[in-house]
Design a protein around this motif. Structure first.
Motif, PDB file in Angstrom:
ATOM      1  N   VAL A 315      47.311  28.598  65.585  1.00 56.81           N
ATOM      2  CA  VAL A 315      47.110  29.819  64.487  1.00 56.81           C
ATOM      3  C   VAL A 315      46.996  28.969  63.368  1.00 56.81           C
ATOM      4  CG1 VAL A 315      48.273  31.618  63.246  1.00 56.81           C
ATOM      5  CG2 VAL A 315      48.708  31.209  65.857  1.00 56.81           C
ATOM      6  N   ARG A 316      46.020  29.518  62.430  1.00 56.73           N
ATOM      7  CA  ARG A 316      45.779  28.873  61.031  1.00 56.73           C
ATOM      8  C   ARG A 316      45.445  30.004  60.096  1.00 56.73           C
ATOM      9  NH1 ARG A 316      40.083  25.883  59.786  1.00 56.73           N
ATOM     10  NH2 ARG A 316      39.469  28.068  59.605  1.00 56.73           N
ATOM     11  N   TRP A 317      46.377  29.743  59.226  1.00 58.05           N
ATOM     12  CA  TRP A 317      46.197  30.861  57.943  1.00 58.05           C
ATOM     13  C   TRP A 317      46.456  29.915  56.703  1.00 58.05           C
ATOM     14  CZ3 TRP A 317      49.441  35.691  57.301  1.00 58.05           C
ATOM     15  CH2 TRP A 317      48.915  36.677  56.019  1.00 58.05           C
ATOM     16  N   PRO A 318      45.489  29.479  55.915  1.00 55.88           N
ATOM     17  CA  PRO A 318      46.044  28.755  54.976  1.00 55.88           C
ATOM     18  C   PRO A 318      46.923  29.262  53.813  1.00 55.88           C
ATOM     19  CG  PRO A 318      43.663  28.534  55.367  1.00 55.88           C
ATOM     20  CD  PRO A 318      44.189  29.686  56.081  1.00 55.88           C
ATOM     21  N   GLY A 319      47.916  28.614  53.616  1.00 58.96           N
ATOM     22  CA  GLY A 319      48.909  29.120  52.741  1.00 58.96           C
ATOM     23  C   GLY A 319      49.904  29.775  53.390  1.00 58.96           C
ATOM     24  N   ARG A 320      49.843  30.117  54.335  1.00 54.16           N
ATOM     25  CA  ARG A 320      50.805  31.238  55.070  1.00 54.16           C
ATOM     26  C   ARG A 320      51.577  30.493  56.492  1.00 54.16           C
ATOM     27  NH1 ARG A 320      51.627  36.386  53.037  1.00 54.16           N
ATOM     28  NH2 ARG A 320      50.444  36.483  51.099  1.00 54.16           N
ATOM     29  N   VAL A 321      50.630  29.686  57.032  1.00 56.77           N
ATOM     30  CA  VAL A 321      51.070  28.731  58.156  1.00 56.77           C
ATOM     31  C   VAL A 321      50.957  27.408  57.792  1.00 56.77           C
ATOM     32  CG1 VAL A 321      50.486  28.263  60.799  1.00 56.77           C
ATOM     33  CG2 VAL A 321      50.143  30.663  59.643  1.00 56.77           C
ATOM     34  N   ARG A 322      52.109  26.676  58.035  1.00 58.01           N
ATOM     35  CA  ARG A 322      52.282  25.399  57.512  1.00 58.01           C
ATOM     36  C   ARG A 322      51.277  24.511  58.291  1.00 58.01           C
ATOM     37  NH1 ARG A 322      56.159  21.513  58.893  1.00 58.01           N
ATOM     38  NH2 ARG A 322      57.251  22.848  59.976  1.00 58.01           N
ATOM     39  N   ALA A 323      50.512  23.780  57.572  1.00 57.90           N
ATOM     40  CA  ALA A 323      49.353  23.034  58.298  1.00 57.90           C
ATOM     41  C   ALA A 323      50.127  21.780  59.039  1.00 57.90           C
ATOM     42  CB  ALA A 323      48.365  22.367  57.206  1.00 57.90           C
ATOM     43  N   GLY A 324      49.723  21.689  60.306  1.00 56.90           N
ATOM     44  CA  GLY A 324      50.125  20.518  60.997  1.00 56.90           C
ATOM     45  C   GLY A 324      51.236  20.437  61.686  1.00 56.90           C
ATOM     46  N   SER A 325      51.920  21.851  61.730  1.00 59.86           N
ATOM     47  CA  SER A 325      53.175  22.006  62.169  1.00 59.86           C
ATOM     48  C   SER A 325      53.167  22.531  63.958  1.00 59.86           C
ATOM     49  CB  SER A 325      53.703  23.183  61.576  1.00 59.86           C
ATOM     50  OG  SER A 325      53.059  24.456  61.801  1.00 59.86           O
ATOM     51  N   THR A 326      54.241  22.014  64.497  1.00 61.34           N
ATOM     52  CA  THR A 326      54.285  22.557  65.788  1.00 61.34           C
ATOM     53  C   THR A 326      55.751  23.331  66.047  1.00 61.34           C
ATOM     54  OG1 THR A 326      53.453  20.401  66.388  1.00 61.34           O
ATOM     55  CG2 THR A 326      54.657  21.405  67.956  1.00 61.34           C
ATOM     56  N   CYS A 327      55.517  24.369  66.699  1.00 57.77           N
ATOM     57  CA  CYS A 327      56.382  25.430  67.084  1.00 57.77           C
ATOM     58  C   CYS A 327      56.827  25.235  68.485  1.00 57.77           C
ATOM     59  CB  CYS A 327      56.351  26.760  66.782  1.00 57.77           C
ATOM     60  SG  CYS A 327      57.656  27.998  67.178  1.00 57.77           S
ATOM     61  N   ASN A 328      58.015  24.833  68.744  1.00 57.85           N
ATOM     62  CA  ASN A 328      58.518  24.553  70.189  1.00 57.85           C
ATOM     63  C   ASN A 328      59.120  25.715  70.826  1.00 57.85           C
ATOM     64  OD1 ASN A 328      57.500  21.631  70.552  1.00 57.85           O
ATOM     65  ND2 ASN A 328      59.143  21.344  68.934  1.00 57.85           N
ATOM     66  N   ARG A 329      59.176  26.950  70.079  1.00 58.14           N
ATOM     67  CA  ARG A 329      60.004  28.116  70.632  1.00 58.14           C
ATOM     68  C   ARG A 329      58.969  28.832  71.938  1.00 58.14           C
ATOM     69  NH1 ARG A 329      64.489  29.713  67.673  1.00 58.14           N
ATOM     70  NH2 ARG A 329      64.845  28.450  65.770  1.00 58.14           N
ATOM     71  N   PHE A 330      59.571  29.377  72.578  1.00 56.03           N
ATOM     72  CA  PHE A 330      58.934  29.969  73.712  1.00 56.03           C
ATOM     73  C   PHE A 330      58.285  31.374  73.027  1.00 56.03           C
ATOM     74  CE2 PHE A 330      61.865  27.991  76.718  1.00 56.03           C
ATOM     75  CZ  PHE A 330      61.036  27.523  77.554  1.00 56.03           C
ATOM     76  N   VAL A 331      57.125  31.680  73.258  1.00 57.41           N
ATOM     77  CA  VAL A 331      56.429  32.617  73.016  1.00 57.41           C
ATOM     78  C   VAL A 331      55.425  32.912  73.770  1.00 57.41           C
ATOM     79  CG1 VAL A 331      56.171  32.125  70.656  1.00 57.41           C
ATOM     80  CG2 VAL A 331      54.462  31.120  71.657  1.00 57.41           C
ATOM     81  N   TYR A 332      54.949  34.408  73.944  1.00 61.35           N
ATOM     82  CA  TYR A 332      53.887  35.030  74.842  1.00 61.35           C
ATOM     83  C   TYR A 332      52.551  34.993  74.112  1.00 61.35           C
ATOM     84  CZ  TYR A 332      57.661  36.551  77.660  1.00 61.35           C
ATOM     85  OH  TYR A 332      58.743  36.511  78.672  1.00 61.35           O
TER      86      TYR A 332
END
Length: 470
Positions: A315-332
């Motif tokens: 997911v990319r959304w400049p200014g709203r989604v932190r660039a270069g981040s990794t989320c390890n939580r379980f998602v669908y």
């Protein structure tokens, strides 16, 4: 946030793309520079899962925000088996976007309804997958293919391949949507890398089969596994295949993935050229993965291995989604999209609709504290062209339990056996764990309206351990 401050939405999906075949996974040597760049500029969900790894039901769930079993979409619609599908009268978030003033377009693979197209579900316009077929037939009437589902080099050049034709149509459509002056949503659903893989031009020989490493799950013996898994080899005629037989197939899979990546890069560059990149939420994912020789199997049926349920999700959304981040939580990847978009729009789902996902907005900036986020994911399978077969899965970070209602169940210790080769369901030491996972699975399925667990005979398997796993 309201509709006036909400972003454009560019949703790009691949068909049958494994999580570990995107560069950001760091797993296999597949070159995907454009998706890697997207990941570096956005957030990677490292534990994203398909809740039903079959094309049609997954895509219907994407629009509905609900598990496919709740509206009867158990398998792909075809002439072989009767099946219910999502109906235009059912809820879909695409209509919500339209009602909020979005202009919209759909391009590529559909699979939602056999006779009603995207415009019946809230899209303003659509470019169908079969339009490419007519284009290719007109320009290349003598193009022939002889290797069936195992794939082969495509005689059609890259610039006229389906990936790049769709990318060109998408770029034209996106520019038109942007000129409308409205917020817009474009869904671009590539049919690749679904088998048969037919990479074109330079992508056809980009990967040498001799350099392709075995999948970690290739050395499958099927000891203690459900009968249907070994039977699948005979269904496809691959029961005698060794890695030397699979390596060319996998090389073509790699090749078409890299070709797809280039096409996606063309679309992302057009987004920048029209000046909309900073105002657009870009979502990339896949409906499910592909065995492609892992566990010695083809396609995605009759199993719930990570090869098919673990999917890429960026997911990319400049200014709203932190660039270069990794989320390890379980998602669908599909079920969580609807509540995410509705939250961004400030528009709740109708009271009559219970969505089965959660908004990703609280977690896409990283792994900060989010109360009560899920600690497991649940997936399902119901059968297809080789016969009906009911499966439900629950997966935590450490364990996977697969409920096979008519065969032996499966239990995998993912920390010691991430390739899921050793079925531990018969180990007495794990009896309490199995009982706990069965209870958790039952509760999730019941809450999400899966009619299977309302069957008093079958649910005894989960609630009372009435299962012959010896």
């Amino acid at each position: 946030m309201n509709a006036t401050s909400a972003p454009n939405l560019l949703l790009i999906t691949a068909d049958q793309l494994r999580y570990d075949c995107v560069g950001s996974s760091g797993r296999y040597p597949v070159r995907t520079p454009n998706l890697d760049r997207l990941a570096s500029e956005g957030a990677v969900f490292a534990n994203a899962f398909s809740h039903i790894p079959v094309c049609g039901p997954a895509r219907q769930s994407l629009l509905a925000g609900r598990r496919a079993e709740t509206f009867g979409a158990l398998w792909n619609y075809s002439g072989a088996l009767p099946v219910a599908t999502l109906q235009p009268s059912d809820y879909s978030w695409t209509r919500t976007l339209r009602d909020c003033g979005y202009a919209s377009a759909f391009l590529g693979k559909w699979g939602v309804h056999p006779t009603c197209g995207p415009t019946a579900f809230g899209y303003d316009e659509a470019v169908a997958e079969d339009e490419y077929g007519r284009f290719a037939k007109r320009l290349y009437p003598d193009a022939t293919y002889t290797n069936g589902y195992f794939g082969e080099p495509n005689p059609i050049p890259v610039e006229h391949s389906r990936t790049h034709w769709l990318a060109e149509r998408a770029s034209e459509t996106m520019e038109k949507l942007h000129r409308s002056g409205k917020r817009w949503h474009m869904a671009l659903h590539f049919p690749e890398p679904h088998l048969p893989c037919r990479p074109s031009g330079r992508f056809a020989d980009m990967y040498d089969p001799a350099d392709i490493p075995e999948w970690s799950g290739f050395r499958e013996t099927f000891a203690g596994k459900p009968y249907i898994q070994r039977q699948q080899l005979y269904n496809w005629g691959v029961e005698h295949y060794e890695w030397k037989d699979w390596a060319p197939v996998v090389a073509r899979y790699y090749g078409i993935v890299s070709q797809l990546d280039e096409a996606i890069g063309l679309v992302l560059r057009k987004l920048e050229e029209i000046g909309a990149a900073n105002d657009t939420l870009v979502v990339f994912t896949a409906d499910h993965g592909d065995m492609c020789g892992s566990h010695r199997m083809m396609d995605k049926h009759y199993i719930l291995y990570d090869d098919v349920v673990h999917v890429p999700f960026i997911v990319r959304w400049p200014g709203r989604v932190r660039a270069g981040s990794t989320c390890n939580r379980f998602v669908y990847n599909f079920l969580d999209l609807a509540p995410t978009l509705l939250e961004l729009l400030g528009v709740p789902a109708p009271d009559s609709v219970r969505l089965h996902g959660r908004s990703l907005a609280p977690i896409w900036t990283g792994d900060g504290e989010v109360p009560d986020w899920r600690h497991a994911v649940v997936a399902s399978y119901n059968g297809q062209q080789f016969g009906l077969y009911t499966q439900r899965m629950i997966r935590t970070s450490a364990w996977k339990y697969v409920w096979n209602t008519t065969d032996v169940d499966e239990l995998y210790d993912l920390r010691r056996d991430p390739a899921e080769l050793d079925n531990r369901i018969r180990d007495p030491q794990h009896a309490a764990l199995v009982a706990s996972l069965r209870r958790q699975l039952y509760e999730t399925l019941l809450a999400d309206g899966d009619a299977l667990v309302r069957n008093e005979w079958v649910r005894r398997q989960l609630l009372h351990g009435a299962k012959l796993d010896k």
